[in-house]
Write an enzyme that holds these catalytic residues in place. Structure first.
Site, mmCIF file in Angstrom:
data_model
loop_
_atom_site.group_PDB
_atom_site.id
_atom_site.type_symbol
_atom_site.label_atom_id
_atom_site.label_comp_id
_atom_site.label_asym_id
_atom_site.label_seq_id
_atom_site.Cartn_x
_atom_site.Cartn_y
_atom_site.Cartn_z
ATOM 1 N N HIS A 178 53.631 37.945 5.851
ATOM 2 C CA HIS A 178 52.405 38.939 5.950
ATOM 3 C C HIS A 178 51.987 38.375 7.737
ATOM 4 C CE1 HIS A 178 49.359 35.476 6.199
ATOM 5 N NE2 HIS A 178 50.255 35.034 5.231
ATOM 6 N N ASP A 233 56.500 32.456 4.127
ATOM 7 C CA ASP A 233 55.172 32.124 4.277
ATOM 8 C C ASP A 233 55.227 30.390 4.561
ATOM 9 O OD1 ASP A 233 52.367 31.916 4.714
ATOM 10 O OD2 ASP A 233 51.957 33.554 2.817
ATOM 11 N N GLU A 235 47.312 40.212 3.567
ATOM 12 C CA GLU A 235 47.432 39.011 2.632
ATOM 13 C C GLU A 235 46.506 38.210 2.225
ATOM 14 O OE1 GLU A 235 49.357 35.150 1.464
ATOM 15 O OE2 GLU A 235 48.239 35.651 2.884
ATOM 16 N N GLU A 236 45.733 37.828 3.205
ATOM 17 C CA GLU A 236 44.758 36.836 3.097
ATOM 18 C C GLU A 236 43.781 37.246 2.371
ATOM 19 O OE1 GLU A 236 45.408 34.103 3.642
ATOM 20 O OE2 GLU A 236 46.600 33.512 5.262
ATOM 21 N N HIS A 290 45.064 26.891 7.045
ATOM 22 C CA HIS A 290 43.736 27.681 7.219
ATOM 23 C C HIS A 290 42.625 26.921 7.884
ATOM 24 C CE1 HIS A 290 44.199 30.652 3.565
ATOM 25 N NE2 HIS A 290 45.141 30.748 4.413
ATOM 26 N N ASP A 310 50.056 29.973 9.713
ATOM 27 C CA ASP A 310 50.114 30.946 8.454
ATOM 28 C C ASP A 310 49.753 32.208 9.097
ATOM 29 O OD1 ASP A 310 49.591 32.214 6.058
ATOM 30 O OD2 ASP A 310 47.794 30.965 5.790
HETATM 31 CO CO CO Z 1 47.116 32.011 4.445
HETATM 32 ZN ZN ZN Z 2 50.118 32.903 4.504
#
Ligand code: CO
Ligand code: ZN
Length: 326
Positions: free
Chosen positions: A59, A214, A191-192, A300, A161
């Site tokens: 992603h 990922d 994706e998130e 994150h 990420d």
């Molecule tokens: Co993420």
């Molecule tokens: Zn991710």
């Protein structure tokens, strides 16, 4: 690491992937892939082959925030785009699409049991609503500010990420030579916010096998929850996360390849969160899906940390996976 620097420092939260898409497409075009897009904006880079249809996915969106309301004093209320931990947000910098920087502040009661993003606001230093609206409008998105830093084997940045995954896919695309497989490299959107782009992209491909690339958590910092993945110990081969039970053939093939070629690897069972592998697996009549992940600390946050050796192990593993006769 110039490319990874550029990928991580490009601001593209979920649903606003144009900036990162442009960079990835210009790299992919240089490598002679046939490029197409689906309606949700994912990139599908294809190299035709007579063998099995293999889809590699990463992603390209990142977490962020979206302005929801601007009060009379010029403070901006916001909602989260992806999974944000409220405890980690205070006094962070965010950057809007036009470059405006804001600081996340909080009402006094923000950190009691009922902690909620609704008690936080973004301060761009505007004197009132009118002045704020010249710079930020309801519906505008922003991402964390988090510089790229690289020293020896360690890389720190926002958006590892999943720009680490995008980097890995681009390197695999650059370095694969003899593969008979019908190869699809997908850079998915959204994706998130719920593994959305990978689902539609997988539907338009319907691959025989798919591997989502990922980041994953690690269990190697002081008194963190136990987990059998450590930074610097190699590519993480996914077995399970909250979204997927990985296809057993895919797990075994990846392990076999790693063993045979002395690629360091470890086994990933991620207790929190899902990945595109889950959405891909549930596409159409079902897809055999697995995952390869980069062990990453502080996911994150604006300061995600990973090992370059691990990233390179993922690249090696996936190069062999592309050439493998599935
Ligand atoms: Co993420
Ligand atoms: Zn991710």
């Amino acid at each position: 690491m110039e490319l990874l620097n550029k990928l991580t420092q490009t601001d593209s939260p979920s649903g606003r992937e144009k900036a990162i898409r442009d960079i990835i497409v210009s790299e992919a075009e240089k490598l002679g892939f046939e490029i197409s897009y689906d309606a949700l904006g994912s990139i599908i880079a294809h190299r035709k082959g007579a063998g099995k249809k293999l889809m590699l996915d990463a992603h390209m969106d990142e977490i962020g925030i979206i302005a929801t309301y601007i009060d009379d004093n010029g403070f901006i209320r916001f909602g989260s785009v992806g999974g944000l931990d409220i405890k980690e947000l205070l006094k962070r910098r965010v950057r809007f699409e036009n470059g405006t920087i804001g600081i996340i502040g909080s009402e006094e009661e923000a950190f009691n049991e009922k902690a909620s993003v609704s008690k936080l606001f973004i301060d761009i230093g505007a004197k009132d609503k009118e002045e704020a609206e010249k710079r930020v409008k309801t519906g505008d998105t922003a991402v964390f500010v988090g510089d790229f830093y690289c020293d020896g084997d360690i890389v720190i940045s926002k958006a590892l990420d999943n720009r680490a995954g995008c980097y890995i896919l681009l390197k695999v695309m650059e370095e694969i030579n003899d593969s008979e497989n019908d190869l699809y490299f997908v850079f998915s959107t959204q994706e998130e916010v719920g593994l959305r782009g990978a689902k539609t992209a997988a539907f338009s491909i319907m691959p025989d096998y798919a591997i989502a690339v990922d980041v994953t958590d690690t269990g190697d910092t002081p008194s963190c929850p136990v987990m059998d993945v450590k930074m610097g110990k190699g590519a993480a081969i996914k077995v399970m996360d909250r979204s997927v039970m990985c296809d057993i053939t895919t797990i075994n093939v990846l392990r076999e390849i790693a063993e045979k070629n002395n690629i360091p690897y470890q086994t990933e069972i991620m207790a929190d969160g899902g990945t595109d592998a889950g959405a891909i697996a549930l596409t159409g009549g079902g897809v055999k899906a697995g995952g390869v992940s980069v062990p990453t600390r502080y996911i994150h946050s604006p300061s995600e940390m990973a090992s370059i050796k691990d990233i390179n192990a993922c690249i090696e593993l996936l190069k062999y996976a592309c050439a493998y006769r599935w």
